[in-house]
Design a protein around this motif. Structure first.
Motif, PDB file in Angstrom:
ATOM      1  N   ALA A 206       0.827  -1.210   0.000  1.00  0.00           N
ATOM      2  CA  ALA A 206       0.000   0.000   0.000  1.00  0.00           C
ATOM      3  C   ALA A 206       0.860   1.259   0.000  1.00  0.00           C
ATOM      4  O   ALA A 206       0.534   2.243  -0.689  1.00  0.00           O
TER       5      ALA A 206
ATOM      6  N   SER B  16      -8.481   1.087  -0.984  1.00  0.00           N
ATOM      7  CA  SER B  16      -7.530   1.959  -1.672  1.00  0.00           C
ATOM      8  C   SER B  16      -6.849   2.877  -0.663  1.00  0.00           C
ATOM      9  O   SER B  16      -7.506   3.435   0.214  1.00  0.00           O
ATOM     10  N   PRO B  17      -5.535   3.070  -0.743  1.00  0.00           N
ATOM     11  CA  PRO B  17      -4.852   3.973   0.205  1.00  0.00           C
ATOM     12  C   PRO B  17      -5.287   5.410   0.002  1.00  0.00           C
ATOM     13  O   PRO B  17      -5.351   5.902  -1.131  1.00  0.00           O
TER      14      PRO B  17
ATOM     15  N   GLY C  43      -6.431   2.901   4.581  1.00  0.00           N
ATOM     16  CA  GLY C  43      -7.228   2.524   3.421  1.00  0.00           C
ATOM     17  C   GLY C  43      -8.624   3.110   3.491  1.00  0.00           C
ATOM     18  O   GLY C  43      -9.081   3.588   4.534  1.00  0.00           O
TER      19      GLY C  43
END
Length: 315
Positions: free
Chosen positions: A66, A103-104, A120
């Protein structure tokens, strides 16, 4: 002189050979309960091993991936700053789409407890396996309003394990697509403590949430409140609020969507256990266990990885 005649050795008559031990015939009435107990033991062992050891390794691997992805997005200027993001193809913006869960969206740093972790999008149990998660119905760090970030206390690295050590005046920084933002801790809330007044329209606030109680046996929720000390960043229009996020993204909630993969992995584990029982009756105990135990453990860990999603997401 007398002659002694010695009869040549030869094979004995079958009647003279003592019978050897006979292999007991497998009893299905005992094998079926034994197989069921083996499956339960493997699931329990896999769950314990996964929570205590393997989940920590998974957290480190997910964080490395990530961080690399998010650093690239920051360099390209494509990191999301709201609930939706726009992809660019050859410099031409495409249609907007919802930021995918996991998603970061930020890098959170808490010097007091030595924490630096990628955050995230989303707070369901599956997302929090990779690190803390941003509640999707709140603003991102640095923007006007209250940004909420949840993280696990014990499993998967336990990134928020030491939140209760924070005291008023400690600093927290969050790096997003809009820059680096500084917060100052204003208080630590336990059950029964009054909530702070709502932030003004031109102010920013950060709330960190984790489980409270012994590790792996949470009893309630701990909250850390911090006020934004750096300039407030523009806040994109928000398309949905708290009523639109599923119940699985609330604090201490489980993820019912995990039942399908749990059942599928459980079926694979059942088939492997039955195959091991069949091999044991033909190969022998030790040969079948040498071959079957690694397979059972691998399937048990995979089943446990999905079963964790059914547990409280702040565990």
């Amino acid at each position: 002189m007398s002659t002694v005649t010695i009869a040549p050795d030869g094979p004995r008559h079958p009647a003279e050979v003592p019978p050897g031990p006979l292999r007991p015939t497998p009893n299905p009435a005992l094998q079926v309960p034994g197989t069921a107990l083996s499956i339960l033991a493997v699931i329990a062992l896999g769950l314990v091993c996964h929570l205590v050891l393997i989940s920590q390794l998974a957290y480190e691997r997910n964080q490395q991936t990530a961080f690399a992805d998010y650093r690239a997005e920051l360099a390209l200027g494509t990191a999301p700053v709201g609930q939706f993001r726009t992809d660019f193809v050859d410099g031409v913006p495409g249609p907007e789409r919802l930021v995918e869960p996991g998603s970061p969206v930020a890098v959170l740093t808490v010097p007091r407890i030595g924490l630096r972790t990628v955050v995230g999008e989303g707070t369901a149990g599956g997302v929090l396996r990779g690190g803390p998660g941003h509640r999707r119905d709140t603003v991102l760090p640095g923007q006007a309003g209250t940004s909420v970030i949840m993280g696990r206390r014990a499993a998967y690295g336990g990134p928020f394990r030491d939140l209760d050590l924070l005291v008023p005046g400690d600093t927290i920084t969050a790096t997003t697509g809009q820059g680096t933002h500084t917060y100052v801790v204003t208080g630590v809330r336990r059950p029964g403590d009054p909530a702070p007044a709502a932030a003004a329209a031109d102010q920013g606030r950060l709330t960190l949430i984790t489980a409270l109680g012994p590790e792996f046996m949470p009893t309630d929720v701990l909250r850390v409140d911090a006020a934004l000390a750096s300039p407030v960043q523009p806040t994109p229009a928000r398309r949905f609020g708290s009523g639109s996020i599923p119940a699985a993204e609330q604090a201490m909630a489980g993820d019912p969507d995990a039942w399908t993969p749990v059942l599928l992995w459980g079926q694979a584990l059942l088939v492997a256990a039955l195959a091991l029982t069949w091999l044991r009756a033909r190969w022998g105990r030790w040969q079948s266990w040498i071959v079957g135990v690694p397979v059972l453990l691998a399937l048990g860990v995979a089943t446990a990885d999905q079963a964790v999603r059914l547990l409280p997401n702040l565990l």
